[in-house]
Motif scaffolding. Structure first.
Motif, mmCIF file in Angstrom:
data_model
loop_
_atom_site.group_PDB
_atom_site.id
_atom_site.type_symbol
_atom_site.label_atom_id
_atom_site.label_comp_id
_atom_site.label_asym_id
_atom_site.label_seq_id
_atom_site.Cartn_x
_atom_site.Cartn_y
_atom_site.Cartn_z
ATOM 1 N N ALA A 210 55.555 51.289 6.791
ATOM 2 C CA ALA A 210 55.913 52.595 7.362
ATOM 3 C C ALA A 210 55.016 53.725 6.868
ATOM 4 N N CYS B 14 51.068 54.088 9.090
ATOM 5 C CA CYS B 14 50.928 53.654 10.484
ATOM 6 C C CYS B 14 50.697 54.815 11.440
ATOM 7 N N LEU C 214 64.545 55.894 11.354
ATOM 8 C CA LEU C 214 63.113 55.983 11.122
ATOM 9 C C LEU C 214 62.537 57.074 12.029
ATOM 10 N N ILE C 215 61.845 58.037 11.435
ATOM 11 C CA ILE C 215 61.230 59.117 12.230
ATOM 12 C C ILE C 215 59.799 59.340 11.740
ATOM 13 N N PRO C 216 58.968 59.953 12.593
ATOM 14 C CA PRO C 216 57.626 60.310 12.118
ATOM 15 C C PRO C 216 57.775 61.320 10.985
ATOM 16 N N HIS D 198 51.089 61.378 14.298
ATOM 17 C CA HIS D 198 51.530 61.238 12.902
ATOM 18 C C HIS D 198 50.959 59.956 12.304
ATOM 19 N N SER D 199 50.887 59.946 10.967
ATOM 20 C CA SER D 199 50.313 58.768 10.318
ATOM 21 C C SER D 199 51.306 58.074 9.382
ATOM 22 N N ARG D 200 52.584 58.416 9.516
ATOM 23 C CA ARG D 200 53.558 57.834 8.603
ATOM 24 C C ARG D 200 54.945 57.920 9.209
ATOM 25 N N LEU D 201 55.789 56.952 8.900
ATOM 26 C CA LEU D 201 57.203 57.028 9.275
ATOM 27 C C LEU D 201 58.008 57.256 8.001
#
Lengths: 491, 491
Positions: free
Chosen positions: A86, A89, B105-107, B94-97
């Protein structure tokens, strides 16, 4: 003319960059962390891919292709897996761009997705969701599939081939009726990787399994091959995972066995990537640039005709073309470099930098003596060979070069493999010489973390067969150890 | 057992889906609009790819690989290009959750990118930005490169292979010193596509150029090959673009020519995709399922051994294995289907549905008579052939099947190609019979748009060579026409 190569001893990191750039392998791109693989690099990767692909097919696998995008909710299903991926990504949140009032391009708010997608960092989740539909009975098993694909793991500090946000790889995903069948598969594919590394890349590797801390997120066991680079650091060159029933349980994938009982499916996954090109570079290249093993080199032989007027051209070129034909008839990949806008010396250097294993040069004087100049890239030795035996000679020489590269790397690996019992000695070896270090470990994550913190060394692998090893005492804590494990600083 | 195939005449769209599903080619995925290409579909695509790749290399091209992600600002640089692709692209923001307070789970808002990336819908922008660094002098030209890649164009209404959000393709990108050299290249690659379609896919195509309205966003001219499907609709099977200096100007890509003058570089791009598999299906398949041309079929021959006890197995199997070896020695791709959990009839149907061109069946009775049953998929004819001549027979038969598929498709294309002068007749043909229609057009976008609105037909191509055609009058407006253009409803 290409720039000079920084010597390894002066600045190893710069040397690596110089080899990649002068070898025309790859360069950085404006998409942060993503690389442009140039034609010479791509031809090398295609040779690696084709060979591996044949080995996968020979072991009963077929290729398929799964989507680039993974729905967010899929990632959540396997707890360790989401934890592992997570944080790195690429998240797709919109499906359209629009021009705003200031004339700038922005994601159209109205195109916001109901569910976000992530660009696959690996495909277990999507594939196991589908396997749960494909598998009903033991008669549907095993499934032995692989895909060649691009994947993305957002990285802030990147290095060409070694660590990039996007990379190319293959990922095998297999499904089995029993635990034993899955373990056998994971081991079989590790053996395939070992064979490929040693026989094709001329890169000796150590095989074993990872500690819990270094495991693939979601795996029960991760098997690996580890290679030793010229700067004394290890590089994980391929992994094969026994996934147990973790993904089958997360995606409710069961089958009816021969006794008519419903059981969860057993899984493996295994992969190698364009990272192997980084490993190849750091195993064989030297201060003159790239060195490639003949079995994988895009061109195995370059022919450089040398002449200074039309009459000489008329003499020299047909002989060179005849050699090219004869070599190609033996299945050898040949480049004819007849670029008369560049001097012979420039062309020699260019192909040295590109790592072409064997160079043939022929000028008017050689013609008179019925000889060819043959230069091998690995040792940089030159010799003069009679024209009529040159094809046999080159064929043997390519085998020699392949073997010599392996032998050199093997010798270096042996020289830089140490066995230590004492933590001070361990620190000294790790800090001064580098290399592989066999040492006792008490099996706890705490000790492993402490060693990493204090020395940057990690456990590269735990050997499969520890029977031969005497048990001993952990070099740090003095607690009992079941056997030595292999440490190194690593890429 | 696979489900039945809906007859074409009952429901053409359902027939297509049934052929794809029963042929084990592909299925829909949980990632909306993206497909899963199954092993039989992937093996077919790999055969197509390998053949095209060889043809690209034979015409002097090399492969490279550019990143998946295109910085938003690059897309803006060419006005028509951004206009064409902004409305259907996947945007990475975005580059991460992270897990929010409710456990979802969100950006991660903190990972919002300073600049968004779009997943490449095509790679002209990134490539031309790089070419501006690679090209300085006329001596750097031409650049003749191609890449095999996945691309994404967000689509709401998708159909397997024909229109999917993600698809696999190749995109050639070449750079030239002169306009003529670039136009020649665009035409050469169209010819390569034509050869591939006709000689390998057994699919006759028409060649020509697109009207302005149907052009690739950013191209000066788009050349295309168009094929006619069994339901009378056209399918654009490949395009080759002369891009003029548009991208060179947008990315400031100039070179110093032989007269030491600074000039913008001339460009082409060209591509075909997994859409070709849709074209292949709709050209040859029938109410019994998939039909594949031998040159591209994953398996060209299936051998079905028939026996009912161990003694028969001992007699039948060695003969089948011997045939397999002999066929494979000739380079023929053979599958042995000895799955005794399924009846011979089931196996026959299964390989019919998978489109295997030739089936050999051999049972105890055939053995006594020294014969083999040979069935061809295209006509479904069966014959009994002496065992000792079967390999030669099969080799000839594969050629026959390939030729017959082409001839059938060619005949259908001729039958369904009409020439009309009158708009009412045009509408009647388009609505009732379908097919290609040659008609006069006044050259305006208005008329073109009106025809599309009223009939759903579009201009598929304007022929390259219009000298033979008499000029005439537009069938709608009566205005002067320089020559007939080819209309059809299209996929």
């Amino acid at each position: 003319m290409a720039d000079a190569v920084t010597p390894r001893d002066d600045d190893y990191a710069q040397w690596y960059q110089d080899v990649v750039r002068n070898g025309q392998l790859a360069e950085n791109s404006p998409a942060r962390g993503c690389m442009i693989i140039k034609p010479n690099g791509m031809a090398l990767w295609e040779n690696m891919r084709d060979q591996l692909d044949q080995m996968f097919k020979d072991t009963g696998h077929e290729n398929f292709y799964f989507p680039l995008f993974i729905p967010e909710r899929f990632l959540e299903r396997e707890a360790e897996h989401v934890e592992g991926f997570a944080k790195e990504c690429a998240v797709v949140t919109h499906s359209r761009l629009k021009t705003d009032e200031e004339g700038d391009l922005i994601p159209d708010p109205e195109s916001e997705l109901g569910e976000n997608y992530i660009v696959r960092p690996t495909s277990e989740t999507l594939i196991w969701d589908t396997y749960s539909k494909w598998i009903q009975s033991y008669r549907d098993l095993p499934l032995l599939y692989n895909q060649w694909a691009n994947v993305v793991r957002w990285e802030m500090r990147t290095r060409l081939f070694l660590r990039t946000a996007e990379f190319l790889w293959q990922e095998g995903h297999t499904a089995h009726a029993t635990k034993d069948a899955a373990v056998d598969e994971a081991e079989r594919m590790l053996d395939v990787y070992e064979t490929f590394a040693e026989e094709y890349m001329a890169m000796p590797v150590r095989k074993g399994r990872k500690s819990e801390r270094e495991r693939f997120p979601g795996a029960v066991n991760t098997y690996c091959i580890e290679a030793l680079m010229q700067d004394g650091k290890a590089l994980q060159a391929g992994t094969s995972h026994f996934l147990g029933q973790n993904f089958a349980k997360a995606f409710d994938c069961t089958f009816t066995d021969e006794n008519n009982e419903e059981t969860h499916v057993w899984a493996t996954s295994w992969g190698v990537s364009t990272r192997l090109i980084g490993a190849l570079i750091m195993t064989h290249s030297d201060d003159q640039g790239l060195v490639l093993p003949p079995k994988l080199a895009p061109h195995q032989v370059v022919i450089v005709p040398i002449y200074f007027d039309d009459e000489q051209e008329g003499d020299v070129l047909p002989v060179c073309e005849h050699m090219q034909e004869e070599l190609e008839d033996r299945g050898i990949r040949v480049k004819m470099d007849d670029d008369q806008t560049e001097s012979p010396g420039w062309r020699f250097t260019e192909h040295e930098l590109r790592g072409v294993p064997v160079r043939l040069a022929l000028g008017p004087r050689d013609l008179g003596n019925d000889v060819v100049e043959v230069a091998r890239r690995d040792t940089q030795e030159k010799e003069t060979v009679p024209q009529d035996g040159v094809v046999d000679h080159v064929e043997d020489l390519l085998d020699d070069v392949q073997q010599n590269l392996y032998d050199q790397a093997q010798e270096r690996q042996e020289t830089y493999t140490h066995v230590v019992d004492d933590y001070d000695a361990f620190k000294e070896v790790i800090n001064e010489e580098g290399g592989f270090v066999w040492a006792h470990w008490d099996g706890t994550e705490e000790t492993e973390a402490r060693i990493q913190e204090e020395t940057s060394a990690t456990i590269r692998l735990i050997p499969f067969d520890r029977d031969e090893d005497d048990p001993g005492e952990d070099m740090v804590t003095g607690e009992p150890s079941e056997g030595r494990v292999l440490f190194a600083q690593a890429y």
